[in-house]
Design an enzyme around this catalytic site. Structure first.
Site, short mmCIF file in Angstrom:
data_model
loop_
_atom_site.label_atom_id
_atom_site.label_comp_id
_atom_site.label_asym_id
_atom_site.label_seq_id
_atom_site.Cartn_x
_atom_site.Cartn_y
_atom_site.Cartn_z
N HIS A 364 16.09 62.06 27.78
CA HIS A 364 15.31 61.57 28.92
C HIS A 364 16.00 60.48 29.72
O HIS A 364 15.37 59.89 30.61
CB HIS A 364 13.95 61.03 28.47
CG HIS A 364 13.03 62.07 27.94
ND1 HIS A 364 12.09 62.71 28.72
CD2 HIS A 364 12.91 62.59 26.71
CE1 HIS A 364 11.43 63.58 27.99
NE2 HIS A 364 11.91 63.52 26.75
N LYS A 556 5.14 52.57 38.97
CA LYS A 556 6.00 53.02 37.89
C LYS A 556 6.42 51.76 37.13
O LYS A 556 6.16 50.65 37.59
CB LYS A 556 7.25 53.75 38.42
CG LYS A 556 7.96 52.98 39.56
CD LYS A 556 9.18 53.70 40.08
CE LYS A 556 8.90 54.81 41.07
NZ LYS A 556 9.14 56.15 40.57
N ARG A 557 7.07 51.93 35.95
CA ARG A 557 7.56 50.74 35.26
C ARG A 557 8.48 49.95 36.21
O ARG A 557 9.15 50.53 37.06
CB ARG A 557 8.32 51.15 33.99
CG ARG A 557 7.41 51.61 32.87
CD ARG A 557 6.46 50.52 32.41
NE ARG A 557 7.18 49.51 31.67
CZ ARG A 557 7.13 49.35 30.35
NH1 ARG A 557 6.36 50.15 29.62
NH2 ARG A 557 7.80 48.40 29.74
N LYS A 562 14.94 51.27 39.32
CA LYS A 562 13.90 51.90 40.15
C LYS A 562 13.76 51.19 41.50
O LYS A 562 13.12 51.67 42.41
CB LYS A 562 12.57 51.91 39.41
CG LYS A 562 12.61 52.76 38.12
CD LYS A 562 11.28 52.72 37.38
CE LYS A 562 11.31 53.39 36.02
NZ LYS A 562 11.18 54.86 36.10
N THR A 664 8.23 61.62 37.23
CA THR A 664 7.07 62.53 37.22
C THR A 664 6.00 61.99 38.18
O THR A 664 5.19 62.76 38.69
CB THR A 664 6.49 62.69 35.81
OG1 THR A 664 6.44 61.40 35.20
CG2 THR A 664 7.33 63.63 34.98
N LYS A 668 3.30 63.77 40.97
CA LYS A 668 1.86 63.49 41.10
C LYS A 668 1.51 63.12 42.55
O LYS A 668 0.51 63.57 43.09
CB LYS A 668 1.45 62.35 40.15
CG LYS A 668 1.57 62.75 38.67
CD LYS A 668 1.57 61.54 37.72
CE LYS A 668 2.16 61.96 36.38
NZ LYS A 668 2.51 60.81 35.51
C1 26W Z 1 14.70 52.83 22.71
C2 26W Z 1 14.04 52.33 23.91
C3 26W Z 1 13.67 53.40 24.85
C4 26W Z 1 12.35 53.60 25.13
C5 26W Z 1 11.98 54.58 26.01
C6 26W Z 1 14.63 54.19 25.44
C7 26W Z 1 14.26 55.16 26.30
C8 26W Z 1 12.95 55.37 26.60
C9 26W Z 1 12.55 56.49 27.51
C10 26W Z 1 13.63 57.50 27.58
C11 26W Z 1 12.16 56.00 28.84
C12 26W Z 1 11.47 57.05 29.66
O1 26W Z 1 10.27 57.11 29.68
N1 26W Z 1 12.23 57.87 30.37
C13 26W Z 1 11.65 58.68 31.43
O2 26W Z 1 11.30 59.95 30.95
C14 26W Z 1 10.60 60.68 31.96
C15 26W Z 1 10.15 61.97 31.34
O3 26W Z 1 11.22 62.81 31.14
C16 26W Z 1 11.47 60.86 33.18
O4 26W Z 1 10.71 61.49 34.17
C17 26W Z 1 12.00 59.54 33.69
O5 26W Z 1 12.91 59.74 34.73
C18 26W Z 1 12.65 58.78 32.56
O6 26W Z 1 13.03 57.49 32.97
#
Ligand code: 26W
Length: 818
Positions: A364, A556-557, A562, A664, A668
């Site tokens: 992701h 968004k976060r 971003k 995503t 929406k």
């Molecule tokens: C280990 C810490 C950590 C925590 C969360 C590393 C990475 C994450 C996720 C990968 C963050 C995340 O939510 N990524 C998002 O995933 C969505 C679903 O696929 C994408 O639409 C977003 O672009 C992506 O940032």
């Protein structure tokens, strides 16, 4: 059990629902309606609705027992389900009846729905994606179990004080949770720590035993996941950690009361709290323990189900497929190997083949700081046996690589699961890739970049193992539930099939794009949605916004990549123009922001402060606020999203190209009639391809240009010096104009932008401002804008999570939807 006796399900007539609500009031809430609080009513309604899922839940579980049916196990450390009640009512198709029953009971259904605390068991996109996927899996009748952690405290609640983010503990369970059913009999031991010991088995083979330091227990909490009007219910199975009784007893025997209690406290800590870090990995011992904990419980559960179905270990890859939602659950690969090799005495090669066939991995993110790695000492301390297994996997893998690429030592170093430059780490993305039969990215661009960049060597080795599955979102929650006005307008014209056939049916809206009366109805819906949001912001936070202005929204976060600060710079550009009386071409706008910053991410928190500071300055300046307003909607989450997406005219998707894996929120917004201003990044690209370039506001560098400019030496300070307009904007922040004269507060942000500007905010500034000017001009042509909005919705069919799930079924899981 024969299913005949199960036909005891309650009816869905208004009278039956009413009776059921009153019944639950009496028997579960245990109060007389006279003394009822709104929350009491919520509980009674929730129990009544849940009851209506139970019969089908039980029959759906029967399908999981069918040995010919492959089950999908979706392993995810996060599930952002959002409130259950509204969704369950929609999916069971009982909105009308419930509404009437509530009316007859003199209760307001909207107020009841507001009572539900959302289970915020996720950070952002990845967690919400898991929830959309469960909805689609069930709607497509694919037997599936979502496996995760029942965090006692989910993502923190956000408050804004003096413009700063303040984090408040999320106590989502404080008033009880009517949606979960605890299954005390479904519990598994999970070992942690200790050491390993070699021994010789009865056949003279060398074996290894793990002698753990602790054992904790995971107990299953099940939540029903209803499909859309299809009598199918899947389940979300979340694990709560508890102390193992035997440990308590041992300590008590020794008279060590404190030790026993300490043990219990430690055990319960494992599922206590969600790590609030989106993107950056923390490398914390507790987090690795959490990951192992839920994965171990889930695999043991899957093996139990396998046995229940009368199948053997050889059948595992045909009986179940595990999808790894990022690397967070990827320790599952080593755990399945351990179970097979150490506990079921399967030989290594056979176990490895079985493991690889069973797992698939979704990546992701490409951001280096998000790629999980665990330091060797930490890993060895918690999972000593798994580390040995990983070494073995690695050494066999690397010897294959050596054979294939003799003498290419650099490649060996790059591909190894163990990072050996400096202090040593286990790279979880490598483990996940090597241990899976399929690896996928989440948008076309992201998959390409994975293949070219982060996983390039692995792609060269096995190109056929790489797939793209572009993300999608569920139209049930994101259109039908959260934009009921638009949903009925659409259904009036094209019927209701779009709710489950978005890809084929939504396109039929196209033929109404030029129909003036339809356009008017379309605008009326948007206007009402905007008015709703304005009321809500007024009522909750005393904010004043004008529904006649353009609603320009970024939720968004909060993260530098971003680029919420790019949005802020544009606002200051408008501010300057208004102050200099150059208001020609300025369209009245309301800028709405929402999103949480990781608690330790200082710059992200400073961006929130900056947005609020600009907002406050403008609030106090009538000359400016007749044109623009800036508001920060606190505590953005799924529940609050209900009011936001449907009210947007413009969706901000402005990440640095190559950084947002998919996004995503972009989907929406567009599905709800907002136009997008966006970069050539993630799924934006595919959205633009679908809705048409003319109906999308594209700006800025693409991923290749970003890469090139970084390689050739990027000098943000020169960009600043060569652009007067940009210089004025930055200088105004620096002057303290938004901080009551304080010239220090935003320095870290300015220094970052003028220093190395890692996300090329300054580089894209002018293109962004110019593009926003085109947006303003377009918005002033009401008919043309409405047409674009209709076409955006009509052409978004591809972005239903039903399509994504069908892609997974066909290309990765080899499962046929039911
Ligand atoms: C280990 C810490 C950590 C925590 C969360 C590393 C990475 C994450 C996720 C990968 C963050 C995340 O939510 N990524 C998002 O995933 C969505 C679903 O696929 C994408 O639409 C977003 O672009 C992506 O940032």
């Amino acid at each position: 059990m024969s299913t005949d006796v199960m036909h005891i399900g309650p009816g869905n007539s208004v009278a039956e629902l009413k009776e059921s609500i009153l019944g639950h009031f009496c028997f579960d809430v245990g109060k007389s309606p006279e003394y009822a609080t709104l929350h009491d009513w919520y509980m009674a309604v929730a129990y009544s609705v849940r009851e209506r899922m139970m019969e089908h839940w039980v029959s759906s579980l029967e399908r999981i027992r069918d040995k010919h049916q492959k089950i999908v196990g979706y392993l995810s450390a996060e599930f952002l389900m959002g409130p259950h009640l509204g969704n369950a009512i929609i999916n069971l198709g009982i909105e009308q009846q419930i509404k009437e029953a509530a009316e007859q009971l003199n209760i307001n259904l909207d107020e009841i729905l507001q009572q539900e605390e959302e289970p915020g068991l996720g950070n952002g996109g990845l967690g919400r994606l898991a929830a959309c996927y469960l909805d689609s899996l069930t709607t497509l009748k694919v037997p599936a179990i979502g496996y995760g952690i029942r965090y006692e405290f989910g993502i923190f609640d956000q408050m804004i004080r003096d413009g700063w983010q303040v984090e408040i503990t999320d106590k989502w369970l404080r008033n009880g949770n009517p949606w979960e059913i605890v299954k005390p009999e479904l519990n598994y031991g999970v070992k942690l720590g200790g050491k390993t010991q070699g021994y010789t088995d009865e056949k003279g083979g060398y074996r290894v035993k793990w002698i753990p330091e602790y054992e904790i227990r995971g107990v299953a909490y099940d939540t029903p996941v209803p499909g859309y009007k299809n009598e199918t219910i899947n389940l979300l199975r979340l694990w709560k950690s508890e102390a193992t009784e035997s440990f308590d007893f041992q300590a008590f025997d020794k008279g060590d009361y404190y030790g026993a209690v300490h043990e219990k406290v430690f055990s319960e800590t494992i599922s206590k709290v969600l790590y609030p870090n989106d993107v950056s990995e923390a490398g914390k011992k507790l987090r690795l323990s959490q990951q192992y904990f839920f994965v171990s419980c889930s695999l043991q559960d899957a093996l139990r189900i396998l046995e229940l179905r009368g199948l053997s270990l050889d059948d595992l890859p045909d009986a179940v497929t595990f999808q790894l939602n990022d690397t967070h659950p990827s320790i599952a690969i080593a755990e399945l190997m351990r179970l097979l090799v150490d506990e079921y005495m399967v030989d290594w090669d056979k176990a490895w083949e079985c493991t690889r066939k069973t797992f698939a991995y979704t990546n992701h993110t490409l951001l280096p700081e998000a790629l999980e790695k665990w330091s060797l000492p930490l890993f060895a301390h918690i999972l000593p046996r798994h580390l040995e297994i990983i070494y073995e996997i690695n050494s066999r893998f690397l010897s294959d690589i050596r054979n294939k690429y003799p003498g290419d030592d650099d490649r060996i170093r790059r591909m190894s699961i163990i990072d050996e430059q400096g202090s040593k780490y286990v790279r979880m993305a490598h483990l996940a890739t090597i241990g899976s039969h399929a690896v996928n990215g989440v948008s076309a661009l992201h998959t390409e970049l994975l293949k070219q960049d982060v996983l390039h060597d692995f792609y060269e080795l096995q190109p056929d193992a790489f797939f793209n599955v572009t993300n999608g979102v569920t139209p049930r929650r994101w259109i039908k539930l959260y934009n009921p006005r638009l949903a009925s307008l659409i259904s009036d014209r094209i019927g209701e099939r779009w709710i489950t056939h978005l890809e084929t049916d939504l396109i039929n809206l196209q033929s109404f794009a030029d129909d003036l009366s339809f356009q008017q109805a379309w605008r009326d819906v948007k206007k009402q949605n905007k008015t709703d949001l304005a009321h809500l912001l007024k009522q909750r936070f005393g904010m004043n916004i004008n529904p006649d202005s353009l609603f320009d929204i970024q939720v968004k976060r909060i993260h530098e990549y971003k680029r919420q600060h790019l949005n802020a710079l544009h606002i200051i550009h408008l501010y300057n123009r208004i102050k200099q009386k150059r208001t020609d071409g300025i369209t009245p706008r309301t800028f709405i922001f929402g999103g949480k910053a990781a608690p330790a991410y200082y710059l992200a928190k400073l961006i929130i402060k900056l947005i609020n500071a600009i907002g406050e300055t403008i609030d106090n300046d009538p000359e400016v606020n007749q044109f623009i307003r800036v508001v920060f909607f606190p505590d953005f989450n799924v529940k609050n999203g209900a009011h936001v997406y449907k009210a947007a005219d413009l969706s901000e998707q402005i990440s640095t190209a190559g950084k947002e894996a998919s996004g995503t929120g972009n989907m929406k917004f567009s599905m709800n009639g907002a136009l997008t201003i966006g970069t050539y990044d993630g799924a934006n690209i595919e959205i633009m391809e679908c809705v048409g370039e003319d109906n999308f506001f594209l700006f800025g560098l693409d991923a290749a240009e970003v890469k090139a400019i970084k390689q050739n030496g990027y000098h943000p300070y020169d960009v600043y010096n060569n652009n007067n307009d940009l210089k004025e904007v930055i200088d105004l922040i620096q002057s303290g104009a938004f901080s009551k004269g304080d010239t220090n507060i935003f320095k870290p942000l300015i220094n970052s932008l003028l220093g190395d500007d890692p996300y090329l905010v300054l580089q894209d500034y002018q293109a962004y401002v110019d593009c926003q000017q085109r947006v303003s001009a377009a918005y002033n042509n009401e008919q043309a804008w409405t047409k674009m909005s209709i076409l955006n919705v009509a052409r978004m069919g591809k972005f239903s999570s039903d399509r994504s799930i069908r892609d997974y079924c066909e290309n990765i899981w080899h499962v046929t939807p039911g």
